[in-house]
Design a protein around this motif. Structure first.
Motif, PDB file in Angstrom:
ATOM      1  N   ASN A  61       0.671  -7.048  -8.232  1.00 31.58           N
ATOM      2  CA  ASN A  61       0.570  -5.567  -7.343  1.00 31.58           C
ATOM      3  C   ASN A  61      -0.990  -5.407  -6.993  1.00 31.58           C
ATOM      4  N   ARG A 237       5.946  -2.128  -1.176  1.00 31.88           N
ATOM      5  CA  ARG A 237       4.625  -2.066  -1.487  1.00 31.88           C
ATOM      6  C   ARG A 237       3.853  -2.719  -0.519  1.00 31.88           C
ATOM      7  N   GLN A 240       0.302  -0.643   0.171  1.00 28.93           N
ATOM      8  CA  GLN A 240      -0.120   0.080  -0.797  1.00 28.93           C
ATOM      9  C   GLN A 240      -1.548  -0.272  -1.064  1.00 28.93           C
ATOM     10  N   LEU A 245      -2.605   2.583  -5.440  1.00 23.93           N
ATOM     11  CA  LEU A 245      -2.108   2.033  -6.402  1.00 23.93           C
ATOM     12  C   LEU A 245      -2.755   2.622  -7.729  1.00 23.93           C
TER      13      LEU A 245
END
Length: 288
Positions: A61, A237, A240, A245
């Motif tokens: 991520n 996401r 993002q 984040l």
């Protein structure tokens, strides 16, 4: 103590205290927590050393957020500077209602980012699809903010529309510093518009170009408000950013210490990029 010194200290000390209280202290506190496992709301925490920092480099991520942010920042920085320079050149020429258009182009800069974002959210999600359906266009009928592939384009459009205002003003200020004698000499020599721009205008704007590039890149790397108003980091996401984040994970996901480490790393990255960019462009100024 003289009245002058007393006035100086009476204005300086409160400003320093406020800066330390609301900027320096929270920054030092965040660096401290980055070496712990605090979730942001529990009473206790343990020191984990560089564990948070090591985990960042294997977090998918985080890596995706960095890739999106860099892609977004590069595109926005280039578009803002190209468009604002073209607008500044147009406004600097002898056109009717020049001062009126200068005011119009600067207007987006005084509007709140969130307000602009919510307005464009309505335009992208409702107005344009409605027009697209009326025209029978499948392309326009789609809400791009709901597409993982195209949502970032909507954010870029909003950022560029609002960002060109400030850069245009700086370029206009730079154009005012160029002596008219240079252009007159260029006309006498028979130089074309492109040659004049390449040999006179752009080199004389080198310092303003450096400022605009560094500021545009820095602001783009810190993108947050536009994403909050337009996509919230989604779909999924897909949009993002790093700032988004850090906010979502640190304040909503119980990852305060982990995202504090992310913020420290990102601060270092922004500083390095800004310094490298500044040195490169300043070197180019000297070569020009």
């Amino acid at each position: 103590m003289s009245k002058r010194k007393a006035a100086f200290y009476s204005m300086t000390i409160p400003a320093l205290l406020l800066f330390f209280t609301f900027h320096t202290f929270p920054t030092l506190q965040g660096i401290f927590y980055s070496f712990t496992n605090w979730d942001g709301y529990s009473d206790g925490y343990d020191f984990v050393g560089f564990k948070n920092f090591k985990a960042l480099f294997t977090d998918e991520n985080v890596l995706n957020a960095y890739l999106f942010t860099f892609k977004y920042a590069i595109v926005v920085t280039v578009l803002i500077n190209v468009i604002s320079l073209l607008i500044a050149l147009g406004l600097n020429s002898k056109i009717k209602f020049r001062n009126f258009f200068r005011g119009v182009y600067f207007l987006p800069n005084v509007l709140g980012v969130l307000i602009v974002g919510y307005i464009f959210n309505y335009i992208f999600a409702n107005a344009i699809p409605t027009i697209g359906e009326a025209l029978g266009s499948e392309t326009l009928a789609i809400n791009i903010l709901g597409s993982e592939k195209w949502a970032w384009v909507g954010i870029v459009i909003v950022a560029v529309w609002q960002g060109i205002a400030f850069n245009t003003i700086l370029y206009l200020a730079g154009l005012q510093t160029i002596p008219r004698d240079l252009y007159e000499a260029s006309d006498i020599d028979g130089a074309g518009k492109w040659e004049t721009f390449r040999s006179i205008t752009f080199p004389m704007l080198a310092s303003f170009f450096t400022i605009n590039m560094v500021l545009a890149m820095k602001n783009s790397l810190m993108v947050f408000d536009q994403i909050v108003a337009l996509t919230g980091g989604g779909p999924g996401r897909a949009t993002q950013s790093i700032a988004m984040l850090i906010y979502q994970g640190g304040f909503q996901g119980g990852e305060f210490a982990y995202q504090s480490a992310n913020a420290v790393i990102y601060f270092i990255v922004i500083v390095i990029i800004s310094v490298v960019q500044l040195n490169f462009l300043q070197k180019r100024e000297m070569d020009a």
